[in-house]
Design an enzyme around this catalytic site. Structure first.
Site, mmCIF file in Angstrom:
data_model
loop_
_atom_site.group_PDB
_atom_site.id
_atom_site.type_symbol
_atom_site.label_atom_id
_atom_site.label_comp_id
_atom_site.label_asym_id
_atom_site.label_seq_id
_atom_site.Cartn_x
_atom_site.Cartn_y
_atom_site.Cartn_z
ATOM 1 C CG MET A 42 -1.889 -1.191 1.166
ATOM 2 S SD MET A 42 -3.434 -0.908 2.028
ATOM 3 C CE MET A 42 -2.855 -0.728 3.700
ATOM 4 C CD GLU A 47 15.708 -0.847 4.565
ATOM 5 O OE1 GLU A 47 16.065 -2.027 4.366
ATOM 6 O OE2 GLU A 47 15.998 0.080 3.792
ATOM 7 C CG HIS A 49 6.719 -1.979 2.270
ATOM 8 N ND1 HIS A 49 6.645 -0.836 3.015
ATOM 9 C CD2 HIS A 49 5.483 -2.522 2.307
ATOM 10 C CE1 HIS A 49 5.416 -0.671 3.474
ATOM 11 N NE2 HIS A 49 4.683 -1.692 3.071
ATOM 12 C CD GLN A 73 -6.151 -3.813 2.411
ATOM 13 O OE1 GLN A 73 -6.008 -4.339 1.303
ATOM 14 N NE2 GLN A 73 -5.177 -3.826 3.308
ATOM 15 C CE LYS A 161 3.633 -4.763 11.440
ATOM 16 N NZ LYS A 161 2.394 -4.400 10.839
ATOM 17 C CG ASP A 162 0.414 -7.418 7.505
ATOM 18 O OD1 ASP A 162 -0.428 -6.733 8.090
ATOM 19 O OD2 ASP A 162 1.477 -6.935 7.037
ATOM 20 C CG MET A 196 10.634 -1.333 10.259
ATOM 21 S SD MET A 196 11.746 -1.002 8.893
ATOM 22 C CE MET A 196 13.229 -0.676 9.811
ATOM 23 C CB SER A 198 2.866 2.415 6.168
ATOM 24 O OG SER A 198 3.510 1.572 5.243
ATOM 25 N NE ARG A 199 -3.178 1.469 9.603
ATOM 26 C CZ ARG A 199 -3.532 0.435 8.842
ATOM 27 N NH1 ARG A 199 -2.841 -0.689 8.876
ATOM 28 N NH2 ARG A 199 -4.586 0.518 8.042
#
Ligand code: AMP
Length: 292
Positions: A42, A47, A49, A73, A161-162, A196, A198-199
């Site tokens: 997104m 790092e 990603h 989503q 991470k997800d 890490m 983005s949020r």
């Protein structure tokens, strides 16, 4: 080469924004029997990603990175509108990674007027995130399926991470016989352990301190298990206590679960996964760790 590229040491990757454009390019790459790697993101790249991108560049002949903040989503009360968008910086970062193509479509490209076909996600989407964010995985599965089709990917890269998302995608691929292989890459963390995301840029300095509690809770779990504790209730309580002591603002879940089904366990076994979702201020954070 445009002016921006001329000013750069590393030329930016070719960027396409239309479905037809990516489909045509990727069909011809596919016809040449080149191995295609896809990294769906997104944007607001970090790092974490880039670790997926590097893995794809190592494994594949051609790497496609998608940058798309997927509205389906997010629920109406979530952060779709203010989610960080930084395409120019993302392209500069990707320029250094030997990425072949970036697909950065508009919402209208992916969901044109009249769009109404969705993927019903597999059962593994139901607990944890599925309970907190009811339509989240329906949106994820739908957009990922579309990106697989458009990119003709042989391999797609996702982050641990997800954790639940990676499982949902793997089960979708298995159940629908999709030809794309799934590669799940390790979590990239800040030096103090925070995963890490983005949020993370939403966090104020004091909130950023509190956010470390997710990693600390996972560490506490790992230490307890290493010292011989097998009782999942006790381990879960210790994780919860760590989050409470750090005064996180809300705990959505603290779970110890089977790594394949996400069914809660009563006894910790090798491979049991510990998962957390918690809010620090307005920011919802998730993290997880496999317990050896
Ligand atoms: P997102 O842009 O948040 O949708 O993430 C895109 C992909 O990057 C997903 O497969 C994520 O699991 C992965 N990712 C995000 N953060 C990390 C991280 N800290 N380490 C590894 N992968 C990550």
């Amino acid at each position: 080469m445009n002016q921006d590229d001329a000013n750069q040491e590393f030329p930016r990757p070719k960027t396409v924004v239309e479905n037809d454009a990516i489909r045509i390019v990727m069909q011809s790459v596919h016809a040449e029997r080149k191995k295609i790697g896809l990294v769906p993101t997104m944007g607001a790249l970090h790092e974490g990603h880039l670790s997926l991108v590097r893995q794809s560049v190592r494994d594949c002949h051609v790497t496609v990175v998608t940058v798309f903040v997927n509205p389906t989503q997010f629920s109406p009360d979530e952060d779709f509108d203010c989610y960080p968008r930084a395409l120019e910086t993302d392209l500069d970062l990707l320029a250094r990674e030997n990425v072949d193509l970036v697909f950065a479509p508009s919402v209208e490209q992916i969901y044109p007027k009249g769009f109404s076909t969705y993927i019903q996600p597999p059962d593994v989407a139901k607990p944890l995130e599925g309970e907190c964010r009811p339509d989240h995985f329906r949106g994820v599965a739908t957009v990922v399926h579309k990106l697989f089709n458009l990119s003709a990917a042989n391999v797609a890269y996702f982050g641990q991470k997800d954790y639940q998302q990676a499982l949902v995608i793997r089960h979708m691929v298995r159940d629908l016989n999709l030809p794309t292989k799934i590669c799940v890459c390790p979590i990239v963390r800040e030096p103090d352990g925070l995963a890490m995301s983005s949020r993370n840029q939403y966090l104020s300095p004091p909130q950023r301190q509190k956010a470390r509690a997710l990693w600390q809770a996972l560490e506490a779990a790992a230490e307890l298990v290493q010292s011989g504790q097998r009782d999942a209730t006790l381990v879960r309580d210790a994780m919860r206590q760590t989050l409470i002591a750090a005064e996180v603002d809300r705990i959505d879940y603290v779970a110890l679960a089977d790594p394949e089904t996400l069914v809660p366990v009563t006894e910790v076994k090798p491979g049991t996964v510990a998962l957390i979702a918690a809010h620090v201020g307005q920011t919802r954070l998730i993290d997880n760790r496999l317990l050896e």
